[in-house]
Every structure is written in C-alpha cells, then in structure tokens.
Design an enzyme around this catalytic site. Structure first.
Site, PDB file in Angstrom:
ATOM      1  N   HIS A   1     -16.463 -17.091  15.723  1.00  0.00           N
ATOM      2  CA  HIS A   1     -15.270 -16.265  15.916  1.00  0.00           C
ATOM      3  C   HIS A   1     -14.102 -16.812  15.094  1.00  0.00           C
ATOM      4  O   HIS A   1     -13.435 -16.072  14.355  1.00  0.00           O
ATOM      5  CB  HIS A   1     -14.931 -16.254  17.415  1.00  0.00           C
ATOM      6  CG  HIS A   1     -13.701 -15.475  17.775  1.00  0.00           C
ATOM      7  ND1 HIS A   1     -13.748 -14.360  18.583  1.00  0.00           N
ATOM      8  CD2 HIS A   1     -12.396 -15.659  17.467  1.00  0.00           C
ATOM      9  CE1 HIS A   1     -12.522 -13.893  18.739  1.00  0.00           C
ATOM     10  NE2 HIS A   1     -11.683 -14.672  18.079  1.00  0.00           N
ATOM     11  N   GLU A   2     -13.860 -18.121  15.211  1.00  0.00           N
ATOM     12  CA  GLU A   2     -12.724 -18.730  14.499  1.00  0.00           C
ATOM     13  C   GLU A   2     -12.976 -18.835  12.998  1.00  0.00           C
ATOM     14  O   GLU A   2     -12.056 -18.675  12.197  1.00  0.00           O
ATOM     15  CB  GLU A   2     -12.424 -20.114  15.088  1.00  0.00           C
ATOM     16  CG  GLU A   2     -12.020 -20.096  16.555  1.00  0.00           C
ATOM     17  CD  GLU A   2     -10.821 -19.212  16.830  1.00  0.00           C
ATOM     18  OE1 GLU A   2      -9.979 -19.046  15.919  1.00  0.00           O
ATOM     19  OE2 GLU A   2     -10.725 -18.674  17.942  1.00  0.00           O
TER      20      GLU A   2
ATOM     21  N   HIS B   1     -12.027 -15.656  11.340  1.00  0.00           N
ATOM     22  CA  HIS B   1     -10.576 -15.579  11.111  1.00  0.00           C
ATOM     23  C   HIS B   1     -10.199 -16.333   9.829  1.00  0.00           C
ATOM     24  O   HIS B   1      -9.408 -15.852   9.012  1.00  0.00           O
ATOM     25  CB  HIS B   1      -9.819 -16.193  12.285  1.00  0.00           C
ATOM     26  CG  HIS B   1      -9.733 -15.317  13.500  1.00  0.00           C
ATOM     27  ND1 HIS B   1      -9.319 -14.007  13.450  1.00  0.00           N
ATOM     28  CD2 HIS B   1      -9.989 -15.575  14.808  1.00  0.00           C
ATOM     29  CE1 HIS B   1      -9.329 -13.488  14.675  1.00  0.00           C
ATOM     30  NE2 HIS B   1      -9.738 -14.429  15.507  1.00  0.00           N
TER      31      HIS B   1
END
Length: 379
Positions: free
Chosen positions: A67-68, A71
């Site tokens: 998820h990170e 980003h």
C-alpha cells in the site's frame, strides 16, 4: 514517525519499521491463533493455529507495505521526492517531500494506496471463494478469508473523507479543484478528520462499555490519533499559507558563526555563547557542515566534564542534519525541520555552509506572511 530499524530499500526508497509494529503484530498473531481460528476451525493442533496466525499476520503487513510503496511510486512519477516508508502502530506512512503540484497529482498519489489494498483484498477473497466452492474447509480457507476481509476493510477505511487518511487527501484534491484554494481544502479535510476522530472515540467507548472489550478501546485510540493528526494538519496548512512563495534564502541567517568539532564545551561556553549570543552553532570542516551543537545539548554536559568534552561528541551529527538549498521553497523545508531534534536547518551551496534557518527565523517569516495575507484580503 521515526523508524526503529531499517529493512532496506524498495524502488529506491528506504523502508523502516517502528518498534510499535511489533506490538500490533503480536496482537494480530495472538488474536488469530488463540481466538478466531480455534473458534472457527476446532480440533486442530496448537502448532497449526500458530503457523496459520503467523502466516496471516506476515502477509497482512506485506500488504500494508505494498500500500505504502504504491504511494511512493506514484509520488515519484508525479515529481515528488520520497524520503522513506515507515511501518508503525497504525499501519504505515510514506514520507513525501513537497506537495502535489495539482489536484490531479494529489488524486493519483492518494488514490493508488486504497486501490492496491482493494486489489489485494479481492485477490485473497477470490481465492477463499474458490476454496469454498471446491469444498475445502480448514485453516487455509480461514487465512484466505481473513486476508481478503481485512484488506477490503483497510481499503474502505482509508477512503473515508477525513485527513490524514487517504480519503482525506482525496477530499482535499476535490475541494482544491473546486475552489482553487489549497489552504481551504486542507482546513476542510482536517476538520473532517477531527469529526471522524470524535465519532470513533464515542463509538469505541460505547462498544467498550457494552462489552466489546479491547476492540472498543482500539477504536477510541484510533479516533484520538485522528484528532491529533487532523489538528496538526490544519495548523501546518495555515502555516504553509503564510509561508507560501518564500524561499529558504528569504528567511535564513547568512554566514553564521561556526566552530570546529574539536572545540571543548568549556571553550564554547566561555568564548562563543556569551560573545555571539547564539543558541546554536554549526560545526564545520573546511567550510562543510559536519554537525550542529545547541545550548540544550551543552546543558546536558556536567560542569566538571565540560573541559574534556568536545562539541563533536554532543552535537547533532552530520547524518542527522537537515540540509537545505537557498532556492528551496520554505514550505518544503518545514516538514523536515523535525528530523533533527534541534529544529534547525543548515543551508549549503556546493556542499559549503552559507546559512542557517532557526525557529525564530520561521516565526518572523510567519509574521510577515500573515501580514501580507491580511493586507491582500483588505484590498
């Protein structure tokens, strides 16, 4: 949130883990292996439950990391720097340098994380459905179903329109696009985060009082964190508005007094502290910054040890210094000022020290910026 130890680099971005991850990892492992899995799939061995819980917890945190990382990847493609990724108690955070240049860029950077969590959740949920259709009943099905559900829940929670969640960034992008006012968008998203935090605290306490136990307190804790983070974001947004358009060179103190790291603390107190009335002194070698010593650090040295203690041994070291360039936007520097506990940045050109930015420099700049905004509003 500072990393307690580093895992390495992914797509060129340093990845770290805060010690608090160990707490939540242990709680998830224990909750799955000692409660959920034994209740749902009885008559298995303790070792089987432990391995199933461990596997689910590890894959869950790998999903958080993905998820990170998403980003970070999209941020870099949209011209933003990425200082690092840190996993901690409440999940993870990708530390970005600067701000998105447009609402569209913010939409892409913020939206990709929940999308990745949604894809991961759908992947494991799909496997669970296929296993169920094939008649498989056991811990494997339980692990897949839990991973599918928790990642879908993570995606849904993250798109709630409240800062500092990804949904808050999406709300920020929408308000920014509609109004053209970045500061107003930040305030709206932050206040939405404050409202969500209050709601979570109220709901969590109600759940706790009605018998939900630790789960209710956990919701309240998340709500408390959201309130604190949202309040900080609103404060930073207003601060950023006052400083927008200013460069580091506009606020720095040029050509500051410097000293050698070999100087003793006693020499600093006797010959520098009172003579120049500085509370911070950059340490240099051949004009290049190698450290920073402050009055607070000097105070921690016992008086009988000052004559034998060098400034180098008590200074904020070179690896921890916040380095800026004169042309860097001041709003880009602000988030980095807390990287060293001394709260100062050294300004360099071609590796040589040319200035220093202190909290008092920032305060004066904020006053000037606020006055500028007031005059503009009264025209």
């Amino acid at each position: 949130m500072k990393a307690s130890f580093r895992l390495g680099r992914i797509v060129g971005v340093p990845v770290g883990v805060n010690w608090s991850v160990l707490v939540i990892f242990a709680l998830i492992w224990w909750g799955l292996s000692a409660n959920l899995f034994p209740q749902s799939y009885p008559d298995r061995s303790v070792l089987a439950y432990a391995l199933a819980g461990l596997s689910a917890a590890v894959v869950f945190f790998l999903g958080l990391l993905a998820h990170e990382v998403s980003h970070a990847v999209v941020a870099k493609r949209n011209g933003l720097g990425v200082q690092g990724i840190t996993l901690w108690l409440f999940g993870g955070v990708a530390e970005l340098r600067g701000e998105p240049r447009s609402p569209g860029a913010e939409l892409r950077v913020s939206g990709v994380g929940p999308l990745v969590s949604l894809i991961i959740g759908a992947f494991f949920g799909g496997i669970a459905m296929l296993l169920a259709l094939a008649g498989v009943q056991g811990l494997l099905l339980g692990v897949m179903a839990w991973l599918g559900g928790i990642n879908l829940l993570l995606a849904v929670f993250n798109i709630l329109p409240a800062a500092p969640l990804d949904g808050g960034r999406l709300l920020h992008a929408a308000v920014w696009k509609a109004t053209g006012d970045r500061t107003r968008a930040s305030v709206v998203a932050a206040r939405a985060g404050w409202i969500l935090g209050v709601a979570l605290i109220g709901f969590g306490l109600w759940r706790f009082l009605t018998g939900a136990g630790v789960g209710g307190l956990w919701l309240a804790l998340i709500g408390w964190f959201l309130i604190g983070a949202a309040t900080m974001e609103e404060r930073q947004a207003r601060l950023g508005s006052a400083l927008r358009g200013m460069r580091v060179a506009d606020v720095m103190t040029p050509q500051p007094q410097t000293a050698s790291g070999e100087l003793t603390v006693a020499d600093f107190v006797n010959n520098y502290l009172f003579a120049y009335r500085h509370t911070a002194l950059p340490l240099t070698a051949d004009g290049r910054p190698v450290g920073l010593v402050t009055l607070d650090r000097v105070r921690g040295v016992p008086s009988d040890a000052r004559a034998s203690t060098t400034l180098e041994s008590v200074a904020c070291r070179a690896d921890d210094l916040v380095i800026a360039s004169p042309d860097e936007p001041l709003t880009d520097l602000l988030p980095r000022l807390n990287e060293c506990a001394d709260g100062r940045a050294l300004v360099v050109v071609d590796g040589r020290l040319v200035g220093i930015v202190s909290p008092s420099d920032i305060s004066r700049a904020v006053q000037r910026g606020s006055m500028r905004d007031q005059l503009a509003a009264n025209r």
